[in-house]
Structure formats: C-alpha cells, structure tokens
Design a protein around this motif. Structure first.
Motif, PDB file in Angstrom:
ATOM      1  N   GLY A   1      97.158  45.556  32.712  1.00 27.70           N
ATOM      2  CA  GLY A   1      97.409  46.787  31.980  1.00 27.70           C
ATOM      3  C   GLY A   1      98.537  46.667  30.965  1.00 27.70           C
ATOM      4  N   GLY A   2      98.695  45.494  30.390  1.00 29.02           N
ATOM      5  CA  GLY A   2      99.732  45.291  29.380  1.00 29.02           C
ATOM      6  C   GLY A   2     101.130  45.094  29.940  1.00 29.02           C
ATOM      7  N   LYS A   3     101.244  45.001  31.263  1.00 29.82           N
ATOM      8  CA  LYS A   3     102.558  44.823  31.886  1.00 29.82           C
ATOM      9  C   LYS A   3     102.568  43.560  32.729  1.00 29.82           C
ATOM     10  N   THR A   4     103.693  42.857  32.699  1.00 29.30           N
ATOM     11  CA  THR A   4     103.854  41.680  33.546  1.00 29.30           C
ATOM     12  C   THR A   4     104.078  42.162  34.974  1.00 29.30           C
ATOM     13  N   VAL A   5     103.168  41.778  35.874  1.00 29.08           N
ATOM     14  CA  VAL A   5     103.275  42.209  37.265  1.00 29.08           C
ATOM     15  C   VAL A   5     103.871  41.136  38.165  1.00 29.08           C
ATOM     16  N   ALA A   6     103.879  39.872  37.693  1.00 22.39           N
ATOM     17  CA  ALA A   6     104.481  38.778  38.455  1.00 22.39           C
ATOM     18  C   ALA A   6     104.744  37.620  37.503  1.00 22.39           C
ATOM     19  N   ALA A   7     105.741  36.806  37.836  1.00 18.53           N
ATOM     20  CA  ALA A   7     106.068  35.625  37.030  1.00 18.53           C
ATOM     21  C   ALA A   7     106.498  34.502  37.968  1.00 18.53           C
ATOM     22  N   TYR A   8     106.066  33.292  37.663  1.00 19.29           N
ATOM     23  CA  TYR A   8     106.383  32.120  38.474  1.00 19.29           C
ATOM     24  C   TYR A   8     107.048  31.073  37.588  1.00 19.29           C
ATOM     25  N   LYS A   9     108.120  30.454  38.094  1.00 20.64           N
ATOM     26  CA  LYS A   9     108.863  29.432  37.352  1.00 20.64           C
ATOM     27  C   LYS A   9     108.899  28.092  38.068  1.00 20.64           C
ATOM     28  N   ASP A  10     108.818  28.101  39.392  1.00 20.46           N
ATOM     29  CA  ASP A  10     109.005  26.886  40.176  1.00 20.46           C
ATOM     30  C   ASP A  10     107.808  25.954  40.074  1.00 20.46           C
ATOM     31  N   MET A  11     108.109  24.656  39.962  1.00 20.67           N
ATOM     32  CA  MET A  11     107.064  23.638  39.929  1.00 20.67           C
ATOM     33  C   MET A  11     106.413  23.547  41.310  1.00 20.67           C
ATOM     34  N   GLY A  12     105.144  23.150  41.333  1.00 17.91           N
ATOM     35  CA  GLY A  12     104.435  22.926  42.581  1.00 17.91           C
ATOM     36  C   GLY A  12     103.493  24.064  42.945  1.00 17.91           C
ATOM     37  N   TYR A  13     102.801  23.852  44.049  1.00 13.60           N
ATOM     38  CA  TYR A  13     101.775  24.786  44.538  1.00 13.60           C
ATOM     39  C   TYR A  13     102.443  25.978  45.203  1.00 13.60           C
ATOM     40  N   GLN A  14     101.968  27.183  44.872  1.00 19.73           N
ATOM     41  CA  GLN A  14     102.482  28.410  45.469  1.00 19.73           C
ATOM     42  C   GLN A  14     101.336  29.410  45.619  1.00 19.73           C
ATOM     43  N   LYS A  15     101.299  30.092  46.741  1.00 20.26           N
ATOM     44  CA  LYS A  15     100.330  31.175  46.907  1.00 20.26           C
ATOM     45  C   LYS A  15     100.809  32.369  46.097  1.00 20.26           C
ATOM     46  N   LEU A  16      99.867  33.140  45.564  1.00 20.22           N
ATOM     47  CA  LEU A  16     100.202  34.282  44.723  1.00 20.22           C
ATOM     48  C   LEU A  16     100.506  35.525  45.556  1.00 20.22           C
ATOM     49  N   SER A  17     101.376  36.362  45.012  1.00 17.28           N
ATOM     50  CA  SER A  17     101.667  37.659  45.622  1.00 17.28           C
ATOM     51  C   SER A  17     100.471  38.577  45.384  1.00 17.28           C
ATOM     52  N   ALA A  18     100.448  39.696  46.085  1.00 18.39           N
ATOM     53  CA  ALA A  18      99.364  40.672  45.913  1.00 18.39           C
ATOM     54  C   ALA A  18      99.310  41.179  44.471  1.00 18.39           C
ATOM     55  N   LYS A  19     100.470  41.414  43.861  1.00 20.97           N
ATOM     56  CA  LYS A  19     100.490  41.895  42.477  1.00 20.97           C
ATOM     57  C   LYS A  19      99.934  40.835  41.529  1.00 20.97           C
ATOM     58  N   ALA A  20     100.304  39.576  41.730  1.00 18.84           N
ATOM     59  CA  ALA A  20      99.787  38.506  40.872  1.00 18.84           C
ATOM     60  C   ALA A  20      98.274  38.379  41.022  1.00 18.84           C
ATOM     61  N   LYS A  21      97.776  38.536  42.236  1.00 13.29           N
ATOM     62  CA  LYS A  21      96.331  38.443  42.479  1.00 13.29           C
ATOM     63  C   LYS A  21      95.554  39.536  41.752  1.00 13.29           C
ATOM     64  N   SER A  22      96.214  40.644  41.446  1.00 15.82           N
ATOM     65  CA  SER A  22      95.532  41.759  40.773  1.00 15.82           C
ATOM     66  C   SER A  22      95.540  41.618  39.245  1.00 15.82           C
ATOM     67  N   ALA A  23      96.169  40.589  38.726  1.00 14.56           N
ATOM     68  CA  ALA A  23      96.298  40.405  37.275  1.00 14.56           C
ATOM     69  C   ALA A  23      94.947  40.185  36.605  1.00 14.56           C
ATOM     70  N   THR A  24      94.864  40.617  35.345  1.00 14.26           N
ATOM     71  CA  THR A  24      93.660  40.406  34.555  1.00 14.26           C
ATOM     72  C   THR A  24      93.849  39.304  33.524  1.00 14.26           C
ATOM     73  N   SER A  25      95.120  38.950  33.242  1.00 15.56           N
ATOM     74  CA  SER A  25      95.429  37.878  32.292  1.00 15.56           C
ATOM     75  C   SER A  25      96.599  37.045  32.806  1.00 15.56           C
ATOM     76  N   ILE A  26      96.675  35.814  32.316  1.00 19.09           N
ATOM     77  CA  ILE A  26      97.757  34.902  32.687  1.00 19.09           C
ATOM     78  C   ILE A  26      98.275  34.263  31.413  1.00 19.09           C
ATOM     79  N   HIS A  27      99.601  34.280  31.224  1.00 14.32           N
ATOM     80  CA  HIS A  27     100.208  33.651  30.058  1.00 14.32           C
ATOM     81  C   HIS A  27     101.199  32.586  30.518  1.00 14.32           C
ATOM     82  N   ASN A  28     101.086  31.390  29.936  1.00 16.15           N
ATOM     83  CA  ASN A  28     102.000  30.289  30.236  1.00 16.15           C
ATOM     84  C   ASN A  28     102.970  30.154  29.072  1.00 16.15           C
ATOM     85  N   SER A  29     104.216  30.560  29.259  1.00 13.38           N
ATOM     86  CA  SER A  29     105.219  30.475  28.190  1.00 13.38           C
ATOM     87  C   SER A  29     105.944  29.131  28.182  1.00 13.38           C
TER      88      SER A  29
END
Length: 140
Positions: free
Chosen positions: A64-92
């Motif tokens: 919905g045009g808002k960042t709901v989660a952000a990840y910075k750490d290298m390696g494998y990580q399970k997503l939070s519930a908010k991240a799982k609901s995302a419709t887009s992903i941006h890699n900065s």
C-alpha cells in the motif's frame, strides 16, 4: 539435504536465469523453452511504491505504498508477518542480491533474485516466507 533436492534447487536456479521472473507466474530461461515458477517478478516503481522509503542498505517489503518491513543482515532469515503481506520488494543495496523464497498454493517452492537497486512484485498465488541477502548481485 538429499541429492534430489540439491539437483532440483540447482535446476530451478539455472532455469531462473539469475532468478529474475520475466512473466507473471513463470520464468523463461534464455537458453530453453522450459518455464519455471517464480514468486516475484521485476517491475518499475509504481506511484504508490515511490512514496515508500527504503534506506540504504535495506531490502524493503512494501504494501500500500508503505514500507512494512526492512532487512539489512546478510544470510537466510524467515520473514515477519508484515513482510509476508508485502506486495512489492525493493533492494536498495549497491552490490548484494536478495533471494526471496516463496511457496505457491499447490506447494511448489521457488526463489527469485532481487538484484541491487531493483523492485519486484510478488506474483498472485505466491506466499513469500524467507529472504537470503547474499554477497553477490546475482544471488549466487
């Protein structure tokens, strides 16, 4: 991990042609006619997504045009519930790719590579569940 799973994962990775989806729900290999499923596909920023901020060096999950989660750490990580609901992903990030793992309603699992400085859309019918930020722009 057993040999069959390794072969299947390696084949899926090769078929993804560096992991980028070229069509919704499918990834076409550049060297063959075989298509494989993909959880996300590369897109241009929409008007709503431009409103979302994604500070370097993050991989941001947008809904919905808002960042709901952000990840910075290298390696494998399970997503939070908010991240799982995302419709887009941006890699900065400038040099690191992010593997996004997804599962389709029929149980098919796959990953797609969100290359540095790109945005991808979660394809219909896919649920994303994990991220793996890698020290490679092509997610190898």
């Amino acid at each position: 991990m057993n040999t069959r799973k390794r072969i299947a994962l390696a084949s899926a990775g090769l078929a993804l042609g560096a992991g980028l989806a070229t069509a919704p729900g499918a990834v076409a290999s550049q060297k063959s006619e075989v298509t494989r499923p993909a959880a996300v596909q590369q897109t241009a920023w929409s008007v709503d997504e431009r409103k979302a901020s994604c500070a370097y060096p993050s991989v941001c999950f947008i809904k919905g045009g808002k960042t709901v989660a952000a990840y910075k750490d290298m390696g494998y990580q399970k997503l939070s519930a908010k991240a799982k609901s995302a419709t887009s992903i941006h890699n900065s990030r400038k040099d690191d790719g992010a593997r996004i793992y997804g599962v389709k309603s029929n149980g098919t699992k796959a990953w797609s590579c969100v290359k540095p400085k790109t945005t991808h859309t979660v394809n219909a019918g896919w649920k994303i569940y994990a991220i793996d930020i890698r020290n490679s722009p092509s997610c190898k």
